[in-house]
Design an enzyme around this catalytic site. Structure first.
Site, PDB file in Angstrom:
ATOM      1  CB  SER A  57      -0.723   0.028   1.170  1.00  0.00           C
ATOM      2  OG  SER A  57       0.171   0.187   2.764  1.00  0.00           O
ATOM      3  CG  ASP A  58       1.639   6.049  -2.115  1.00  0.00           C
ATOM      4  OD1 ASP A  58       2.545   5.797  -0.432  1.00  0.00           O
ATOM      5  OD2 ASP A  58       0.989   6.473  -2.012  1.00  0.00           O
ATOM      6  CD1 TRP A  59       4.897   4.850   5.205  1.00  0.00           C
ATOM      7  CD2 TRP A  59       4.676   4.022   3.788  1.00  0.00           C
ATOM      8  NE1 TRP A  59       5.814   4.488   5.707  1.00  0.00           N
ATOM      9  CE2 TRP A  59       5.746   3.549   4.625  1.00  0.00           C
ATOM     10  CE3 TRP A  59       4.450   3.439   2.406  1.00  0.00           C
ATOM     11  CZ2 TRP A  59       6.213   2.814   3.814  1.00  0.00           C
ATOM     12  CZ3 TRP A  59       5.277   2.334   1.014  1.00  0.00           C
ATOM     13  CH2 TRP A  59       5.518   2.276   2.313  1.00  0.00           C
TER      14      TRP A  59
END
Length: 861
Positions: free
Chosen positions: A246-248
């Site tokens: 995932s992106d953060w």
């Protein structure tokens, strides 16, 4: 006319020999479902959990792509700062991109990093995109070729690449919520194309899902939940076997993201998986074998990066990993810095040199005037996650001073302030209210208002301040400003979150933003909104002003806890006209004037898109007046993304120097003085007028960004409209001239990926050795699905001495001819007569070759 193309091969060629996963699966059987799920969420902001029973050591990640920032665990750590990706793309040099990937791998190993969150394979759909400088190009082929090279370099050095942001996360406005609405054919041929090419050619060990979502007409979902694109296309169709990260703080669901194809949630601890995902597995909402697949993907990543060893007992000291890449001894070398210097110089694009002013002869220079806001404060890297604290930076002034003869007089003049905000308060104006020294005092307070500690810093920049104990709930900044100069002083305050700012006991600015991690995702923690106050100082003596900023600590989940406050000051008597006049006078006295204009940290950054393409402040006026004062004027643009240059055809010489990284000054000196050819070519189109830009913004409408232009992105849209840009895609002059003489096309060797091999004969007709980028564009036959007027189909570079004739070969892959058939859900190549146009840019095409494909039946595969 060439013979018929050989039969098309499958898009991804024969399957590679599989790596034996049996041993990993046997290890996996040692874990219960809860233990498996625990491995799928970050243990910290940057690291994944370890697991003794599997011999799994923590895998550590870090941001790229202008270098490797590190994890922040080592205070004051620095690193190598490379040119921005758009500068690398301007070299049109995959071999150089691969060398940079190797350099990033060495930097990562020095910092204990195993996964670099780079490269970006998104496209420059609109020139105002905030992360435009982080993207390679507006063209899918150029993007995919260079991104694949960086991945090969990183992973050849034993460090995983994390290819991002999959997919169509091409702008920043409302980036965590919008959905890109794209028809299937456009998605396949344009926005998925560079990701597919990288997966096919370089095999990245991990991929990052975008913050945004995609509506492809079949499924509309955030990318962290998009089952069709993550599981269906990426994993099943393309055969990607690593983890999707995932992106953060992008993951918003438990079951939907787990079923959709996400494998790892970052950062941690916390987030929507953990106990909630374990409960979903027990309830049968998420199959346990799907969790097993996610853990297997993590174990492959660990195996590839040397983070898998012999199992050990929990609580016992872990043995070292079985094998892995060895960090290089010592720090960065002169060879490393030389690579960055040469990349910045070779990527510089010579857009115009009408009177043959360049290169300059240093022996004939007695006085040089270096002028412009970016001459004084170069913008070396874009804002946001790409930021790297550089071990050293070489300013344009320092680089020229080192290169020019000692007898040459170099003067530096700002020529006006281009910044939207006042500069930070200088330390000389700040006094600690509880002491006798300079500075701003920070008091750390707990929930009851009791003081836990504090410190004093001699700066007005308290951006993303974290140096306080765990129980801190508020940070109170206090200082006394001594304003001595008579007149009106401007104070500006920028704070994030919940805060109150007082001047002499009166509240002048307050905020109540409790979004937490939302402040990070839209970059408010780095670039907060500001409020200004004017203070009058009489002629009777200095005025002492007490400033207090009471800041509530922002809790941003996995990003940690911080406060942000900016204290800025502009003194009275600020006169941009006087600065411009001073610069013009200096230019008139000099043998040559070098004017450096461009963007800054307030303009190009992750977190927001630009609102326009204009140069800020009085930069346009400065250029025109300096050029009028000195006919030997060189203008240098220090920016990563397009800008409007209304004077571009009026100045004698024009260079685009990008965001050049730490060796900026040396690289510019090398170019100006003829030591290195500026062999760069534009990887995007430079517009002449804002009204001509095909996609002027990417503002969501009711949460949707509609990609209405279809396959006509960048130069393709300019060609369809028949509009003339300031400078076209692929343009660049260099130090010499070239004659294109002849071209032939033949089928590529049978052991290759299919397609054509185009042989081009050309001659260096100029006075110097040079490098030429030979570009091949494909024009499809009429009929069939609408195609671009022409599209880049292949490129290569060739070097030749003055007067030499050379032959080079450009491979045009079979995929350049194919189109996506959404009705049948497959690729095919329409039969007919195709034309290959060969030349120096998308608008400077010197040769053509016709080829005939098919016999009325589309090839299979």
């Amino acid at each position: 006319m060439s013979p018929l193309l050989p039969p098309a091969v499958p898009a991804h060629g024969p399957p590679a020999a599989p790596v034996d996963d049996g041993a990993l699966r046997r290890r996996l059987r040692r874990l219960d479902p809860e233990s498996k799920v625990r491995l799928l969420t970050g243990a910290t902001l940057w690291s994944l959990p370890g697991e003794p029973r599997l011999g799994l050591h923590p895998v550590v990640m870090s941001d790229g792509p202008q270098g490797v920032r590190g994890t922040g665990e080592e205070p004051g750590a620095t690193g190598l700062l490379a040119p921005a990706p758009s500068a690398v793309a301007a070299t049109w040099d995959p071999a150089r991109a691969e060398r940079l990937g190797r350099l990033f791998a060495a930097e990562a190993l020095r910092k204990g990093v195993h996964v670099v969150l780079a490269p970006l394979a998104n496209l420059q759909r609109t020139p105002v995109a905030g992360r435009h400088f982080e993207y390679f190009s507006e063209d899918p082929l150029l993007t995919g070729t260079l991104a694949a090279a960086v991945v090969r370099g990183l992973q050849g050095g034993g460090v995983a690449a994390c290819l991002k942001h999959y997919v169509a996360n091409d702008s920043e406005t409302d980036r965590t919520r919008y959905r890109s609405r794209i028809d299937e054919r456009t998605l396949r041929e344009v926005y998925l194309a560079p990701f597919e090419q990288v997966v096919d050619e370089a095999g990245p060990w991990s991929v990052m899902a975008a913050y945004s979502g995609v509506d492809d007409g079949t499924e509309s979902a955030p990318m962290s939940e998009h089952r069709r694109l993550l599981r269906g296309v990426l994993k099943e169709e393309w055969g990607f076997d690593g983890p999707v990260v995932s992106d953060w703080a992008a993951t918003r669901s438990t079951v939907a993201s787990a079923l959709g194809g996400l494998d790892l949630v970052m950062p941690g601890p916390g987030g929507p998986w953990g106990a909630a995902l374990a409960a979903a597995v027990r309830a049968g909402e998420v199959p346990e074998d799907l969790v097993d697949d996610k853990v297997m993907r993590l174990l492959r990543l660990a195996r590839n990066t040397g983070r898998l060893g012999e199992p050990w007992e929990p609580g016992a000291p872990p043995p070292p990993p079985r094998r892995g890449p060895v960090p290089p001894a010592g720090g960065p070398t002169e060879a490393d810095r030389a690579l960055l210097r040469e990349t910045a110089a070779r990527g510089t694009v010579l857009l115009r040199d009408a009177p043959g002013l360049l290169p300059l002869d240093p022996a004939g220079l007695t006085a040089v005037a270096l002028i412009g806001p970016n001459a004084v404060s170069p913008y070396l890297q874009g804002g946001g996650s790409a930021f790297v604290p550089a071990a050293r930076t070489v300013s344009f002034a320092d680089g020229l001073r080192a290169a020019l003869p000692g007898s040459t007089r170099l003067t530096v003049h700002r020529g006006g302030d281009s910044g939207r905000h006042a500069p930070f308060v200088p330390a000389a104006l700040l006094t600690d209210p509880d002491g006798s020294g300079p500075g701003v005092r920070a008091d750390h307070l707990d929930a009851a208002g009791e003081r836990l500690g504090g410190e004093v810093r001699a700066t007005g920049d308290w951006g993303c301040y974290r140096d306080f104990p765990p129980g801190t709930r508020r940070v109170v900044l206090r200082t006394v400003l001594t304003l001595g100069e008579a007149g009106t002083h401007r104070l500006e305050f920028g704070c994030a979150g919940r805060f109150r700012v007082e001047v002499d006991g009166e509240t002048v600015f307050r905020g109540d933003d409790d979004r937490g991690v939302g402040l990070v995702l839209d970059s408010s923690h780095h670039h907060p909104g500001t409020h200004g106050v004017d203070l009058a100082v009489g002629g009777s003596g200095p005025r002492r002003v007490t400033v207090t900023a009471d800041l509530t600590v922002v809790d941003a989940d996995g990003y940690g806890r911080f406060v942000t406050a900016h204290l800025r000051h502009r003194p009275p008597g600020h006169d941009p006209e006087a600065e411009v006049a001073e610069a013009v006078a200096a230019a008139r006295r000099a043998d040559v004037a070098v004017v450096v204009v461009g963007t800054d940290e307030e303009t190009e950054s992750e977190g927001w898109d630009r609102t326009g393409l204009e140069l800020t402040g009085s930069q346009n006026e400065l250029v025109r007046r300096v050029a009028a004062a000195n006919p030997r004027t060189v203008v240098v643009v220090n920016a990563g993304a397009p800008l409007l240059l209304p004077w571009a055809r009026e100045v004698p010489a024009l260079l685009w120097a990008w965001l050049p990284g730490q060796e900026a000054g040396h690289a510019l000196a090398d170019v100006l003085l003829g030591r290195t050819e500026p062999a760069g070519r534009l990887p995007w189109t430079l517009p002449a007028r804002a009204a001509d830009v095909p996609v002027p913004d990417a503002l969501p409408d009711d949460g949707v960004v509609a990609y209405r232009e279809g396959v006509h992105i960048g130069y393709r849209a300019w060609d369809r409209a028949g509009t003339a840009p300031a400078f076209p895609f692929g343009h660049g002059l260099g130090w010499t001239t070239w004659a294109y003489e002849s071209a032939t096309a033949a089928p590529a060797p049978p052991d290759g990926p299919g397609g054509l091999r185009v042989a081009v004969d050309l001659s260096n007709t100029g006075p110097r050795e040079g490098r030429e980028v030979v570009q091949v564009y494909l024009e499809a036959p009429p009929g069939g699905p609408p195609r671009p007027v022409r599209a880049l189909a292949g490129f290569t570079a060739v070097r030749a001495a003055a007067g030499a004739r050379v032959r080079t070969v450009v491979d045009v892959p079979e995929r350049a001819f194919r189109t996506w058939d959404p009705d049948r859900g497959r690729w095919w190549t329409p039969p007919g007569r195709y034309r290959l146009r060969i030349g120096r840019s998308s608008r400077d095409l010197r040769l053509s070759v016709d080829v005939v494909l098919g016999d009325g039946r589309p090839p299979t595969g």
